[in-house]
Design a protein around this motif. Structure first.
Motif, PDB file in Angstrom:
ATOM      1  N   PRO A   1      -0.052  -2.211  -2.352  1.00 40.07           N
ATOM      2  CA  PRO A   1       1.317  -2.146  -0.481  1.00 40.07           C
ATOM      3  C   PRO A   1       0.717  -0.653  -0.034  1.00 40.07           C
ATOM      4  N   LEU A   2       0.999  -0.050   1.164  1.00 42.51           N
ATOM      5  CA  LEU A   2       0.447   0.754   2.008  1.00 42.51           C
ATOM      6  C   LEU A   2       1.908   2.189   1.072  1.00 42.51           C
ATOM      7  N   VAL A   3       3.516   1.582   1.457  1.00 40.95           N
ATOM      8  CA  VAL A   3       4.427   2.133   1.338  1.00 40.95           C
ATOM      9  C   VAL A   3       5.132   1.855   0.230  1.00 40.95           C
ATOM     10  N   HIS A   4       5.033   3.256  -0.700  1.00 39.29           N
ATOM     11  CA  HIS A   4       5.383   3.037  -1.593  1.00 39.29           C
ATOM     12  C   HIS A   4       6.764   3.258  -2.332  1.00 39.29           C
ATOM     13  N   GLY A   5       7.464   2.839  -3.057  1.00 40.90           N
ATOM     14  CA  GLY A   5       9.480   3.497  -3.195  1.00 40.90           C
ATOM     15  C   GLY A   5       9.448   2.407  -4.273  1.00 40.90           C
ATOM     16  N   GLY A   6      11.003   2.012  -3.820  1.00 42.54           N
ATOM     17  CA  GLY A   6      11.912   1.136  -4.310  1.00 42.54           C
ATOM     18  C   GLY A   6      11.428  -0.102  -4.953  1.00 42.54           C
ATOM     19  N   GLY A   7      10.185  -0.733  -4.245  1.00 42.97           N
ATOM     20  CA  GLY A   7       9.834  -2.305  -5.011  1.00 42.97           C
ATOM     21  C   GLY A   7      10.882  -3.244  -4.223  1.00 42.97           C
ATOM     22  N   GLN A   8      10.955  -2.490  -2.715  1.00 47.15           N
ATOM     23  CA  GLN A   8      11.990  -3.801  -2.085  1.00 47.15           C
ATOM     24  C   GLN A   8      10.424  -4.757  -1.813  1.00 47.15           C
TER      25      GLN A   8
END
Ligand SMILES: *Cc1c(COP(=O)(O)O)cnc(C)c1O
Length: 412
Positions: A241-248
């Motif tokens: 992923p390029l955008v990490h966070g809540g895992g959507q």
């Protein structure tokens, strides 16, 4: 708010008619049916689709599921293979950079074409600076890929091949099925930037052996700021992923889903799937009417890119002795562009037209006209008159200039 237009022809009632919009490859107007589908999700249906514990969240979640299926249907994919993004730029970055970040070092070579969109070329250049080997192949003079050169470029170390479906400037359609076969034989991922192809030409990720495909909402009568990336499940394509966070989005793209925009993208995909065949016939007729009309009034027009296979609504024309910049500035009754609608105000000669073998001076004369869903025959006729009048006027001016220069040099 309404847009103020100035300098255009007045219609019979004396109102100023807005310019004829022939820039449908920069962006399309939204289809009113898409806006209708989106509206409730801006107002009463505001739940977070991840909040499945309550009715608001479940309602939004179901709308997202429905849109995911609509997007998947358009390209012959499974809904679980669709990742929502902010647009084709992000989808292309995620496909190319995401695949590169996941790869074992022995398979890290990337192949693309010199005429690809900037966001594909810049993604590969970014990786090249990090040491990934990159091959940027020239195209034939008609804008199509040279399949022999491509076959030669793909090795057992090639990770990914990126080729767009339909070209944003010259409208040519690349032979996706043939490229897909080559990639599958060599075990390379096949990424297709379908920002201009999705909803315009039939696409089938299985039949074409596509592993990754980018789409954009605002190129197919949907909203801006939304897109999708198709990511094949079997055999599985692995992306970092390029955008990490809540895992959507199964961890591939974190961030709260933009329900209204996603619903809009889904509606746009469903409409396109239903109407594509008829629409491309209609756009083809309007496009041909425009070309015939201009050819009747202007000598020496040159069409950049193959006549066929080509997107139904696209023309890219080189006008003799008239620079695109001057023409587009003078042409207040028609909204068109050179095709490189990027952030810079200065009109650079198109690298795409240059890649077809035209010299820099010729590339400065290329103008793209893109007919769209809401273009009418009357508008095409108005555009023909306005374009031809302006071209002839500018050509006469350039002859006068030349005469003057010749005159002053004889006088001197
Ligand atoms: C418009 C376009 C993009 C970028 O899409 P956005 O959704 O505006 O980010 C990428 N590739 C092609 C071929 C395009 O025409």
């Amino acid at each position: 708010m309404t847009i103020e237009f100035s300098g255009q022809a007045e219609n019979r009632r004396g109102d100023i008619a807005p310019p004829v919009y022939l820039d449908n490859q920069s962006t399309t107007p939204m289809d009113p049916r898409v806006l209708d589908a989106m509206m409730p999700f801006f107002t009463e249906r505001y739940g977070n689709p991840a909040s499945s514990i309550h009715a608001y969240g479940r309602d939004a979640g179901e709308a997202v599921d429905n849109a995911r299926a609509q997007v998947a249907d358009l390209i012959g994919a499974d809904p679980r293979e669709i990742v929502f993004t902010s647009g084709a730029t992000e989808s292309n970055n995620l496909a190319i950079v995401g695949a590169a970040r996941f790869t074992p070092a022995r398979r890290n070579h990337i192949v693309t074409l010199a005429t690809e969109h900037k966001c594909v070329l810049e993604s590969t250049r970014y990786l090249e600076r990090e040491g990934f080997p990159v091959t940027i192949l020239p195209v034939r003079s008609d804008g199509l890929v040279d399949l022999d050169a491509l076959a030669e470029a793909i090795t057992d170390r090639t990770l990914l091949v990126s080729v767009m479906a339909a070209h944003n400037e010259i409208g040519v359609l690349q032979p996706l099925a043939e490229i897909g076969t080559l990639c599958r034989e060599r075990g390379a991922y096949f990424h297709v930037d379908a920002a201009q192809g999705a909803g315009k030409i039939p696409l089938d990720v299985d039949a074409m052996n596509v592993d990754l495909m980018s789409v954009s909402g605002h190129k197919m009568y949907g909203p801006k700021g939304i897109g999708a990336l198709y990511v094949r499940r079997r055999p599985r394509v692995r992306l970092a992923p390029l955008v990490h966070g809540g895992g959507q989005e199964r961890g591939m793209r974190s961030g709260t889903l933009a329900t209204p925009l996603i619903v809009g993208l889904g509606a746009a995909a469903a409409i396109a799937a239903n109407e594509m065949t008829e629409e491309s016939e209609r756009l083809g007729r309007l496009r041909d009417r425009l070309l015939d009309g201009l050819n009747r009034r202007i000598d020496g027009l040159v069409l950049a890119g193959a006549r066929e296979p080509r997107l139904a609504g696209n023309l890219n024309l080189l006008f003799p002795d008239v620079e695109a910049d001057a023409l587009l500035t003078a042409l207040s009754d028609v909204a068109a562009s050179t095709g490189s609608a990027c952030s810079t105000a200065a009109i650079e000669p198109s690298y795409v037209i240059r890649a077809l073998g035209f010299d820099e001076a010729a590339a400065r004369r290329a103008v793209r006209f893109a007919v769209g869903r809401f273009t009418t025959e009357a508008e095409i006729d108005r555009a023909i008159a306005a374009i031809a009048d302006t071209v002839l006027r500018l050509q006469a001016g350039s002859v006068e200039d030349a005469d003057q220069r010749a005159g002053s040099s004889t006088a001197a």
